[in-house]
Design a protein around this motif. Structure first.
Motif, PDB file in Angstrom:
ATOM      1  N   ILE A  95       0.836  -1.202   0.000  1.00 30.46           N
ATOM      2  CA  ILE A  95       0.000   0.000   0.000  1.00 30.46           C
ATOM      3  C   ILE A  95       0.872   1.255   0.000  1.00 30.46           C
ATOM      4  CG2 ILE A  95      -1.919   1.167   1.134  1.00 30.46           C
ATOM      5  CD1 ILE A  95      -2.681  -1.494   2.305  1.00 30.46           C
ATOM      6  N   ALA A  99       0.849   4.561  -2.592  1.00 29.38           N
ATOM      7  CA  ALA A  99       0.207   5.773  -2.079  1.00 29.38           C
ATOM      8  C   ALA A  99       1.058   7.024  -2.180  1.00 29.38           C
ATOM      9  CB  ALA A  99      -0.233   5.555  -0.634  1.00 29.38           C
ATOM     10  N   ASN A 209      -6.206  14.445   1.952  1.00 30.38           N
ATOM     11  CA  ASN A 209      -5.489  13.628   0.978  1.00 30.38           C
ATOM     12  C   ASN A 209      -4.002  13.949   0.941  1.00 30.38           C
ATOM     13  OD1 ASN A 209      -7.248  11.815  -0.842  1.00 30.38           O
ATOM     14  ND2 ASN A 209      -8.495  13.626  -0.516  1.00 30.38           N
ATOM     15  N   PHE A 218      -0.741   6.460   8.205  1.00 29.41           N
ATOM     16  CA  PHE A 218      -0.091   5.174   7.934  1.00 29.41           C
ATOM     17  C   PHE A 218       0.554   4.635   9.207  1.00 29.41           C
ATOM     18  CE2 PHE A 218       0.754   3.127   3.807  1.00 29.41           C
ATOM     19  CZ  PHE A 218      -0.188   3.789   3.059  1.00 29.41           C
ATOM     20  N   LEU A 221      -2.368   3.756  11.817  1.00 29.50           N
ATOM     21  CA  LEU A 221      -3.164   2.574  11.450  1.00 29.50           C
ATOM     22  C   LEU A 221      -2.310   1.311  11.445  1.00 29.50           C
ATOM     23  CD1 LEU A 221      -5.438   4.092   8.671  1.00 29.50           C
ATOM     24  CD2 LEU A 221      -6.169   3.209  10.872  1.00 29.50           C
TER      25      LEU A 221
ATOM     26  N   TYR B  27     -15.537  15.547  -4.709  1.00 29.66           N
ATOM     27  CA  TYR B  27     -14.508  16.584  -4.693  1.00 29.66           C
ATOM     28  C   TYR B  27     -14.817  17.683  -5.707  1.00 29.66           C
ATOM     29  CZ  TYR B  27     -11.659  13.402  -1.920  1.00 29.66           C
ATOM     30  OH  TYR B  27     -11.187  12.587  -0.932  1.00 29.66           O
ATOM     31  N   THR B  86      -2.376   6.032 -10.545  1.00 30.19           N
ATOM     32  CA  THR B  86      -2.370   7.099  -9.548  1.00 30.19           C
ATOM     33  C   THR B  86      -3.411   8.150  -9.929  1.00 30.19           C
ATOM     34  OG1 THR B  86      -0.001   6.783  -9.274  1.00 30.19           O
ATOM     35  CG2 THR B  86      -0.918   8.801  -8.381  1.00 30.19           C
ATOM     36  N   PHE B  89      -5.181  15.369  -7.895  1.00 29.44           N
ATOM     37  CA  PHE B  89      -5.975  16.600  -7.923  1.00 29.44           C
ATOM     38  C   PHE B  89      -5.195  17.605  -8.765  1.00 29.44           C
ATOM     39  CE2 PHE B  89      -7.101  14.773  -3.755  1.00 29.44           C
ATOM     40  CZ  PHE B  89      -8.456  14.664  -3.947  1.00 29.44           C
ATOM     41  N   ILE B 103      -2.153  19.632  -7.852  1.00 27.24           N
ATOM     42  CA  ILE B 103      -2.316  20.011  -6.445  1.00 27.24           C
ATOM     43  C   ILE B 103      -1.782  18.920  -5.531  1.00 27.24           C
ATOM     44  CG2 ILE B 103      -3.973  20.653  -4.664  1.00 27.24           C
ATOM     45  CD1 ILE B 103      -5.804  21.630  -6.947  1.00 27.24           C
ATOM     46  N   VAL B 105      -1.628  14.209  -4.807  1.00 27.96           N
ATOM     47  CA  VAL B 105      -2.106  12.859  -5.090  1.00 27.96           C
ATOM     48  C   VAL B 105      -3.362  12.592  -4.264  1.00 27.96           C
ATOM     49  CG1 VAL B 105      -1.497  10.410  -4.948  1.00 27.96           C
ATOM     50  CG2 VAL B 105       0.245  12.090  -5.548  1.00 27.96           C
ATOM     51  N   LYS B 106      -4.295  11.851  -4.858  1.00 29.52           N
ATOM     52  CA  LYS B 106      -5.504  11.456  -4.120  1.00 29.52           C
ATOM     53  C   LYS B 106      -5.168  10.185  -3.351  1.00 29.52           C
ATOM     54  CE  LYS B 106     -10.403  10.440  -5.122  1.00 29.52           C
ATOM     55  NZ  LYS B 106     -10.467   9.032  -4.777  1.00 29.52           N
ATOM     56  N   ARG B 107      -5.067  10.319  -2.024  1.00 30.53           N
ATOM     57  CA  ARG B 107      -4.597   9.183  -1.226  1.00 30.53           C
ATOM     58  C   ARG B 107      -5.700   8.529  -0.418  1.00 30.53           C
ATOM     59  NH1 ARG B 107      -0.613  13.070  -0.890  1.00 30.53           N
ATOM     60  NH2 ARG B 107       1.379  12.427  -1.758  1.00 30.53           N
ATOM     61  N   ASP B 108      -6.940   9.047  -0.531  1.00 27.33           N
ATOM     62  CA  ASP B 108      -7.979   8.541   0.370  1.00 27.33           C
ATOM     63  C   ASP B 108      -8.215   7.042   0.244  1.00 27.33           C
ATOM     64  OD1 ASP B 108      -9.094   8.745  -2.102  1.00 27.33           O
ATOM     65  OD2 ASP B 108     -10.828   9.951  -1.524  1.00 27.33           O
ATOM     66  N   TYR B 110      -6.069   4.643  -0.407  1.00 28.56           N
ATOM     67  CA  TYR B 110      -5.038   3.835   0.258  1.00 28.56           C
ATOM     68  C   TYR B 110      -5.243   3.857   1.773  1.00 28.56           C
ATOM     69  CZ  TYR B 110      -3.222   4.705  -4.358  1.00 28.56           C
ATOM     70  OH  TYR B 110      -3.104   4.811  -5.712  1.00 28.56           O
ATOM     71  N   ILE B 111      -5.577   5.066   2.295  1.00 27.89           N
ATOM     72  CA  ILE B 111      -5.881   5.163   3.723  1.00 27.89           C
ATOM     73  C   ILE B 111      -7.079   4.269   4.041  1.00 27.89           C
ATOM     74  CG2 ILE B 111      -6.510   6.740   5.593  1.00 27.89           C
ATOM     75  CD1 ILE B 111      -3.815   7.413   4.497  1.00 27.89           C
TER      76      ILE B 111
END
Lengths: 245, 356
Positions: A95, A99, A209, A218, A221, B27, B86, B89, B103, B105-108, B110-111
């Motif tokens: 991951i 990311a 984000n 990260f 969690l 978004y 990937t 934004f 702007i 990377v959209k990381r939501d 992965y979280i």
């Protein structure tokens, strides 16, 4: 400053824990020292993931075997810790690679402005290693609690079979689950609060984000997941080891 | 039927993942999903150019394809290296044909994957106790969010530290009550947590205030953005050890309670010595937990500094100082909470015995 606080900690630890307190203090600084060596070797360009694994194993071995003695409890706790580390590594590696959480985001431009950014060292491996190392403290803590409690159960009730032992291990683990989660949450919460206050003027979805918050989440969690996963794994390994002996 | 019940959490998590993977409509900023990356990968070069093409996923130009260039670095200290898949934004030119800037990377998603892994392991390993732990975690997050909201909106002109002092009080009450119910045990743990937090915070405050301007506040990234950066630092010190102190307090209260219930005639000195030995076992590993969770975040900047021109002691003493102060004060709080929780638990639990 650091030395005054260290001295206070030493005095308190010895006053409360006597010999064991002194041992704890030495173990704390041994781990600190290990972390310095870890950072220094990264400075020499040695791969961070490899170093993290090595540090985790050394930290687990010293904390378990030197402070708590070499016995069936600590040996099964050690095995469980290693297994959890491998599982967490697979999760974090895949991951984390996708990311884009390595390095510094634009809000830190000023902080890192004085440095040359082409350092010839992979920040991607570094952050994966750091997240892995972050979990080791809580994994050892939980593994030791579960295996020690299981050992007590086995001594008091030797007729308990594999199933019964595993189940009581899970019960002990569930009892400490909420406090462990709380401990980790609050250790990270202050940083997150500061971050949100810092970015109060920006649009929340974009901030959520962002890279810096992703790194923190990260770490949090991964610590949380590792401290939960270690419960069934330690219960299983310790029950098996106790029955074999 | 039973199997079905067990599958409900997994099903909910799956839905959550599907939602987050398709949340582009939530978004305002245009999102580009990268469909192709070509790069001139010259061996040994630190920097290289990536030719990116992608498709717009939301807004009025949804479905359009765009292309742009990105400078990637091998060390990835600053900026990002993109790969196919990937999502970014971006800002678009008015006609939607050009990407004017990226702007982030959209990381939501992965979280969300990590969060779902955590959620599932807590629910399946922890069952009902896991759910309670999740509930207390959620409540604490909401309290923290409210506290931030109060501070940002200048609620009664309170400082960040005073707002979080009140919040800490609520954190302690709610977390202990959700996980341990209402009772003397919880009361004892709450009172001893409060006292321990107070003592350790005052101690830390005095030591830090005595050091005055000798502390490297300049390493705080927001020191010149947030006016009250010292208040933020004190707030961080106040709540870092909170969870660990609650941990010791409730462990002490419930084990003493257990001992008293099993053997009501147990002597005071026997209670004291078992209380001490229980806590000695946990304080060592707890101080290590604090070391690894608090101190770890300075590693990236320290490595960057020593890969440049700093020596390790220089880098640690400037970038590591604040986090080390935080780690040590949390550890001091942990150790202080042992005698405090022992005394408070004996006082509160011992009294009940006489009345019963």
């Amino acid at each position: 400053m650091i030395s005054i606080l260290s001295l206070i900690l030493l005095i308190l630890l010895v006053a409360v824990g006597r010999m064991k307190g002194l041992k704890n203090f030495l173990c704390f600084y041994l781990n600190y020292f290990l972390m310095m060596i870890y950072i220094m070797l990264m400075g020499y360009g040695i791969n961070s993931i490899f170093l993290s694994f090595l540090s985790c194993i050394i930290v687990a071995a010293t904390t378990l075997f030197i402070v708590n003695g070499d016995n069936i409890k600590t040996r099964s706790a050690f095995k469980s810790v290693v297994l959890v580390l491998v599982i967490m590594f697979v999760i974090i590696f895949f991951i984390g690679n996708m990311a884009n959480i390595s390095g510094f985001s634009s809000e830190y431009a000023e902080t890192i402005g004085i440095y040359n950014k082409d350092i010839g060292y992979s920040m991607k491996d570094l952050i994966i290693g750091v997240v892995l190392l972050c979990t080791i403290g809580t994994v050892i803590d939980t593994a030791l609690s579960v295996s020690t409690a299981l050992n007590e159960v086995h001594i008091n009730n030797p007729s308990l079979d594999m199933d019964g032992l595993f189940r009581s291990g899970m019960n002990v683990g569930r009892d400490i689950l909420s406090t462990t989660i709380n401990t980790l949450l609050f250790a990270f919460l202050g940083g997150l609060v500061a971050f949100f206050i810092w970015h109060q003027a920006e649009s929340l979805p974009i901030v959520l984000n962002g890279k810096a918050i992703a790194q923190d989440l990260f770490e949090l969690l991964s610590c949380l997941t590792a401290s939960v996963l270690v419960i069934p794994i330690t219960s299983y390994i310790t029950s098996k080891a106790l029955l074999r002996s | 039927m039973k199997l079905l019940k067990h599958l409900i959490p997994a099903f909910i998590c799956l839905l959550l993942l599907i939602l987050v993977f398709n949340d582009h409509f939530l978004y305002d900023a245009p999102i580009v999903k990268i469909t192709d990356v070509r790069q001139e990968n010259e061996e040994g070069l630190e920097r290289y150019v990536q030719h990116i093409s992608g498709i717009i996923k939301n807004g009025e130009f949804k479905g359009n394809t765009v292309s742009f260039d990105n400078t990637a670095t091998r060390s990835q200290v600053y900026g990002d290296n993109y790969r196919t898949g990937t999502e970014l934004f971006v800002s678009l030119s008015p006609d939607g044909s050009l990407v004017t800037s990226v702007i982030g990377v959209k990381r939501d998603k992965y979280i969300a994957i990590l969060f779902v892994i955590f959620l599932l392991s807590v629910i399946y390993a922890g069952r009902i106790k896991g759910l309670k732990a999740l509930l207390s975690m959620a409540v604490n997050m909401i309290i923290a969010a409210l506290a931030i909201w109060f501070y940002i909106n200048g609620f009664m002109g309170m400082s960040v530290l005073s707002i979080f002092m009140i919040a800490s009080f609520i954190f302690i009450i709610t977390s202990l009550c959700i996980c341990n119910g209402f009772g003397k045990k919880t009361l004892a743990a709450a009172v001893s947590s409060l006292i321990s937090v107070l003592i350790s915070f005052i101690l830390a405050y005095m030591v830090i205030a005595a050091a005055g301007s000798g502390i490297s506040y300049w390493t705080m990234d927001y020191a010149d953005v947030i006016h009250d950066y010292k208040g933020i630092f004190y707030m961080n010190i106040l709540i870092s050890g909170l969870g660990a102190i609650m941990d010791i307090s409730i462990t002490m209260a419930s084990s003493l309670n257990e001992l008293i219930e099993k053997d009501p005639s147990i002597s005071l000195s026997a209670l004291k010595s078992s209380g001490r030995s229980i806590s000695r076992d946990i304080m060592g590993t707890m101080t290590n937990v604090m070391l690894f969770t608090c101190f770890i975040s300075v590693i990236p900047i320290v490595v960057l500094a020593i890969r440049n021109w700093m020596t390790l002691p220089q880098a640690i003493s400037s970038y590591g100082e604040l986090e080390m102060i935080r780690t040590l004060t949390s550890c001091i709080g942990i150790v202080i909470s042992i005698p405090v929780s022992l005394m408070v638990s004996l006082f509160i639990l011992g009294r009940r015995q006489k009345h019963d």
